[in-house]
Scaffold this active site. Sequence first.
Site, PDB file in Angstrom:
ATOM      1  CD  GLU A   1      -2.805  -1.312   2.195  1.00 17.82           C
ATOM      2  OE1 GLU A   1      -4.104  -1.351   2.188  1.00 17.82           O
ATOM      3  OE2 GLU A   1      -2.138  -1.740   3.351  1.00 17.82           O
TER       4      GLU A   1
ATOM      5  CD  GLU B   1      -3.553  -6.765   3.659  1.00 18.10           C
ATOM      6  OE1 GLU B   1      -2.647  -5.633   3.633  1.00 18.10           O
ATOM      7  OE2 GLU B   1      -3.882  -7.387   2.363  1.00 18.10           O
TER       8      GLU B   1
END
Length: 260
Positions: A116, A136
């Site tokens: 990210e 995740e």
Amino acid sequence: MSAGNEHEHIVTERKKEIGTIILNRPEVMNILDAKTLKELGDSLTDLEKDKQIRAIIITGGKTFSAGVDIRVLKDKDPNGAEALSRLGHRIFNQIENMEKPTIAAVSGYVLGGGCEMALACDIRISGENARIGQPEVKIGIIPGFGGTQRLTRLVGIGKTKEMILTGRTVGAKEALSIGLVNMVVKDEELMDNAEKMAQVLAQKSPITIKMAKDLINKNQDIGRGLEMEINYFSECFASQDHIEGMNAFIEKRTPRFKGE
């Protein structure tokens, strides 16, 4: 080249018009925590204010960043998770919205929050050995630092769903083919190529760079989606699945998710 700051986890170097931010936690694969994120934000602010700096490189040495510290996440409740997510969003929005162009020079693991962070940069240059992804879901949560929105902008809805829903990581060549990175180079040539790109950007008018970035970013307004991501990310921490997922990760076993 000048270097030196009082930060524990971040090193900042200046070389003529180029500022380089180096994540400096190699012993833990540059995992991200609140302290590292805050130091990153301070370093970005310092380089933004430095009139001599025209372009910024963010890198991490052999490993860019393996993401957020799972052992820290494991003990978060929804409120704590929301606070961490908002901090990550604030720092990565700062990267994206800086007037100066930013380059992510990535290698090794580029996972979760590390991915990210790279997504928030304007340009991504990858070493051949990089493994990039948003894994995740494997620990019972979703990306919480902007991944659901910025990854979609780069690679499209179909590939984003594949990567986030499966948690699969991609190698550098595949990342290039889907538009996740701009360039793949030999690992030992990564910083040379990042600096060459930074020099190209540094030679351009700062006024036009600022205007172009602003217009491109506004055309891809993701503010509402980012706010929803924060809310959904924090909701994950009210589930039993996230506890099971993180325990399984730490215990090196396959999680048994129940949808609870």
